[in-house]
Scaffold this active site. Structure first.
Site, PDB file in Angstrom:
ATOM      1  N   GLY A  18       0.783  -1.234   0.000  1.00 36.54           N
ATOM      2  CA  GLY A  18       0.000   0.000   0.000  1.00 36.54           C
ATOM      3  C   GLY A  18       0.809   1.275   0.000  1.00 36.54           C
ATOM      4  O   GLY A  18       0.250   2.359  -0.193  1.00 36.54           O
ATOM      5  N   GLY A  20       4.960   3.381  -0.265  1.00 31.82           N
ATOM      6  CA  GLY A  20       6.413   3.444  -0.396  1.00 31.82           C
ATOM      7  C   GLY A  20       7.032   2.416  -1.327  1.00 31.82           C
ATOM      8  O   GLY A  20       6.680   2.314  -2.508  1.00 31.82           O
ATOM      9  N   SER A 149      17.231  -4.168   5.454  1.00 31.33           N
ATOM     10  CA  SER A 149      17.642  -2.753   5.531  1.00 31.33           C
ATOM     11  C   SER A 149      19.143  -2.714   5.744  1.00 31.33           C
ATOM     12  O   SER A 149      19.705  -3.589   6.424  1.00 31.33           O
ATOM     13  CB  SER A 149      16.951  -2.050   6.692  1.00 31.33           C
ATOM     14  OG  SER A 149      17.594  -0.807   6.945  1.00 31.33           O
ATOM     15  N   TYR A 162      14.819  -2.384  15.373  1.00 28.17           N
ATOM     16  CA  TYR A 162      14.679  -2.443  13.911  1.00 28.17           C
ATOM     17  C   TYR A 162      15.891  -3.133  13.279  1.00 28.17           C
ATOM     18  O   TYR A 162      15.747  -4.005  12.414  1.00 28.17           O
ATOM     19  CB  TYR A 162      14.531  -1.009  13.387  1.00 28.17           C
ATOM     20  CG  TYR A 162      14.306  -0.887  11.903  1.00 28.17           C
ATOM     21  CD1 TYR A 162      13.072  -1.179  11.338  1.00 28.17           C
ATOM     22  CD2 TYR A 162      15.332  -0.457  11.064  1.00 28.17           C
ATOM     23  CE1 TYR A 162      12.866  -1.053   9.979  1.00 28.17           C
ATOM     24  CE2 TYR A 162      15.129  -0.325   9.702  1.00 28.17           C
ATOM     25  CZ  TYR A 162      13.897  -0.620   9.153  1.00 28.17           C
ATOM     26  OH  TYR A 162      13.696  -0.495   7.798  1.00 28.17           O
ATOM     27  N   LYS A 166      15.975  -6.598  11.068  1.00 31.48           N
ATOM     28  CA  LYS A 166      16.413  -6.634   9.668  1.00 31.48           C
ATOM     29  C   LYS A 166      17.638  -7.534   9.478  1.00 31.48           C
ATOM     30  O   LYS A 166      17.823  -8.124   8.405  1.00 31.48           O
ATOM     31  CB  LYS A 166      16.689  -5.213   9.173  1.00 31.48           C
ATOM     32  CG  LYS A 166      15.422  -4.350   9.098  1.00 31.48           C
ATOM     33  CD  LYS A 166      14.388  -4.946   8.154  1.00 31.48           C
ATOM     34  CE  LYS A 166      13.213  -4.024   7.901  1.00 31.48           C
ATOM     35  NZ  LYS A 166      12.254  -4.584   6.937  1.00 31.48           N
ATOM     36  N   ILE A 195      15.528   5.695   1.798  1.00 30.89           N
ATOM     37  CA  ILE A 195      14.638   5.789   0.635  1.00 30.89           C
ATOM     38  C   ILE A 195      13.486   6.738   0.989  1.00 30.89           C
ATOM     39  O   ILE A 195      12.920   6.650   2.084  1.00 30.89           O
ATOM     40  CB  ILE A 195      14.067   4.390   0.274  1.00 30.89           C
ATOM     41  CG1 ILE A 195      15.182   3.333   0.162  1.00 30.89           C
ATOM     42  CG2 ILE A 195      13.245   4.464  -1.002  1.00 30.89           C
ATOM     43  CD1 ILE A 195      16.197   3.528  -0.930  1.00 30.89           C
TER      44      ILE A 195
HETATM   45  P1  NAI Z   1       5.989   2.549   4.373  1.00 32.73           P
HETATM   46  O1  NAI Z   1       5.665   2.915   5.777  1.00 32.73           O
HETATM   47  O2  NAI Z   1       5.836   3.574   3.310  1.00 32.73           O
HETATM   48  O3  NAI Z   1       5.177   1.246   3.933  1.00 32.73           O
HETATM   49  C1  NAI Z   1       5.050   0.139   4.776  1.00 32.73           C
HETATM   50  C2  NAI Z   1       3.732  -0.538   4.478  1.00 32.73           C
HETATM   51  O4  NAI Z   1       3.664  -1.724   5.285  1.00 32.73           O
HETATM   52  C3  NAI Z   1       2.517   0.333   4.833  1.00 32.73           C
HETATM   53  O5  NAI Z   1       1.598   0.361   3.749  1.00 32.73           O
HETATM   54  C4  NAI Z   1       1.922  -0.375   6.039  1.00 32.73           C
HETATM   55  O6  NAI Z   1       0.506  -0.249   6.130  1.00 32.73           O
HETATM   56  C5  NAI Z   1       2.348  -1.814   5.789  1.00 32.73           C
HETATM   57  N1  NAI Z   1       2.366  -2.596   7.019  1.00 32.73           N
HETATM   58  C6  NAI Z   1       2.938  -2.279   8.200  1.00 32.73           C
HETATM   59  N2  NAI Z   1       2.721  -3.249   9.094  1.00 32.73           N
HETATM   60  C7  NAI Z   1       1.980  -4.199   8.483  1.00 32.73           C
HETATM   61  C8  NAI Z   1       1.440  -5.442   8.900  1.00 32.73           C
HETATM   62  N3  NAI Z   1       1.575  -5.892  10.161  1.00 32.73           N
HETATM   63  N4  NAI Z   1       0.763  -6.178   8.003  1.00 32.73           N
HETATM   64  C9  NAI Z   1       0.594  -5.735   6.743  1.00 32.73           C
HETATM   65  N5  NAI Z   1       1.062  -4.553   6.291  1.00 32.73           N
HETATM   66  C10 NAI Z   1       1.759  -3.805   7.156  1.00 32.73           C
HETATM   67  O7  NAI Z   1       7.510   2.047   4.443  1.00 32.73           O
HETATM   68  P2  NAI Z   1       8.583   1.773   3.290  1.00 32.73           P
HETATM   69  O8  NAI Z   1       9.634   2.769   3.446  1.00 32.73           O
HETATM   70  O9  NAI Z   1       7.941   1.563   1.991  1.00 32.73           O
HETATM   71  O10 NAI Z   1       9.178   0.393   3.818  1.00 32.73           O
HETATM   72  C11 NAI Z   1       8.995  -0.830   3.129  1.00 32.73           C
HETATM   73  C12 NAI Z   1      10.017  -1.826   3.652  1.00 32.73           C
HETATM   74  O11 NAI Z   1      11.315  -1.325   3.355  1.00 32.73           O
HETATM   75  C13 NAI Z   1       9.967  -2.007   5.160  1.00 32.73           C
HETATM   76  O12 NAI Z   1      10.187  -3.350   5.477  1.00 32.73           O
HETATM   77  C14 NAI Z   1      11.100  -1.145   5.649  1.00 32.73           C
HETATM   78  O13 NAI Z   1      11.603  -1.583   6.880  1.00 32.73           O
HETATM   79  C15 NAI Z   1      12.099  -1.313   4.520  1.00 32.73           C
HETATM   80  N6  NAI Z   1      13.095  -0.271   4.421  1.00 32.73           N
HETATM   81  C16 NAI Z   1      12.748   1.056   4.211  1.00 32.73           C
HETATM   82  C17 NAI Z   1      13.731   2.016   4.106  1.00 32.73           C
HETATM   83  C18 NAI Z   1      13.433   3.463   3.867  1.00 32.73           C
HETATM   84  O14 NAI Z   1      14.383   4.282   3.949  1.00 32.73           O
HETATM   85  N7  NAI Z   1      12.218   3.851   3.560  1.00 32.73           N
HETATM   86  C19 NAI Z   1      15.151   1.663   4.252  1.00 32.73           C
HETATM   87  C20 NAI Z   1      15.410   0.277   4.459  1.00 32.73           C
HETATM   88  C21 NAI Z   1      14.404  -0.645   4.529  1.00 32.73           C
END
Ligand code: NAI
Length: 254
Positions: A18, A20, A149, A162, A166, A195
């Site tokens: 949903g 990012g 990550s 976190y 990871k 990101i």
């Molecule tokens: P985001 O916050 O934009 O998206 C995360 C999504 O996961 C959201 O739509 C949320 O509703 C969903 N979510 C959270 N908990 C959930 C659950 N229990 N069940 C189902 N859906 C759930 O975050 P982003 O940045 O897109 O992160 C995506 C992945 O990338 C994550 O695993 C994050 O840890 C990893 N990541 C992000 C980085 C960044 O700089 N944005 C850097 C390194 C890793």
């Protein structure tokens, strides 16, 4: 004759689809012809992603609500996919994730458990369910991709929980890769750097600027940068790669 798309006929399940990175992954896979299941616990977010996919093509993409940290919810997700689509996902991307940051002195047991529950146990539950189905249905060329990550490699102040989750995802990825290779299923991880997504929305601008300066490629990452690596790992172009961790960081912490 139009060139064949990389993922025609494939069914991709993307958790955290949903927002990012997950949303960009859904879009990249759909562009290459995959049918996509957008799975998220946030209904509005999942619907917004689905709307963008329906503009890409008419591949009958669907959205599903799931809490990846709850085994019953994960079970319901896979049953619902089987009933509605009569196809087993052969590409599975674990992108759902959360942060709850605090210095170790202030980190509560609850904050530790919450983050491990979604980021690590959630990845385990989805991966286990997907592996069972891929093996029983004799899926060829299955690809599992876990979003770890760079923090899991180098640590980060205020992110003990976190970073541990990871790093755990990497251990899980390599173990699963060894177990399922004999069935022709691959399992890899991606370590994104910083990101530009809602997840890092609370990080002060001066910290972002600091990291940009430390990054050899001198810019913040975009969700699409991670999605491109994911597309490669999902596709037959990476058919001899498993148990690998690809850093998508602009070179920071190389
Ligand atoms: P985001 O916050 O934009 O998206 C995360 C999504 O996961 C959201 O739509 C949320 O509703 C969903 N979510 C959270 N908990 C959930 C659950 N229990 N069940 C189902 N859906 C759930 O975050 P982003 O940045 O897109 O992160 C995506 C992945 O990338 C994550 O695993 C994050 O840890 C990893 N990541 C992000 C980085 C960044 O700089 N944005 C850097 C390194 C890793």
């Amino acid at each position: 004759m139009a060139a064949r798309q990389l993922l025609t006929g494939r069914l991709a399940l993307v958790t955290g689809g949903g927002s990012g990175i997950g949303r960009a992954v859904c879009q990249a896979l759909a562009h290459e012809g995959a049918k996509v299941v957008v799975a998220d616990r946030n209904e509005n977010a999942a619907r917004s992603t689905l709307d963008t996919l329906l503009q890409v093509n008419q591949n009958k993409h669907v959205m599903k609500l799931v809490d990846v940290s709850q085994s019953q919810s994960v079970h319901n997700l896979f049953s619902s996919i089987s009933h509605q689509l009569s196809q087993v996902p052969d590409i599975v991307v674990n992108s759902a994730g959360i942060t709850q940051d605090a210095l170790i002195s202030d980190l509560t047991e609850q904050m530790f458990d919450d983050v491990l529950l979604v980021n690590l146990k959630g990845t385990f539950l989805i991966t286990q369910a997907a592996c069972k189905l891929m093996v029983s249905e004799k899926i060829q060329d299955g690809s599992l991709i876990n979003i770890s990550s760079i923090v899991g490699k180098v640590g980060n102040i205020g992110q003990c929980n976190y970073a541990a989750s990871k790093a755990g995802v990497v251990g899980l990825t390599k173990s699963v890769a060894k177990e399922v290779a004999k069935y022709g299923i691959r399992c890899n991880a991606i370590m994104p750097g910083f990101i530009d997504t809602p997840m890092i929305g609370t990080i002060p601008e001066k910290v972002i600027e600091y990291f940009k300066k430390q990054t050899p490629l001198a810019r913040q990452g975009k969700p699409e940068d991670v999605a491109e690596a994911c597309l490669f790992l999902a596709s037959p172009k990476s058919s001899y790669i498993t148990g690998e961790v690809i850093e998508v960081t602009g070179g920071i912490f190389m």
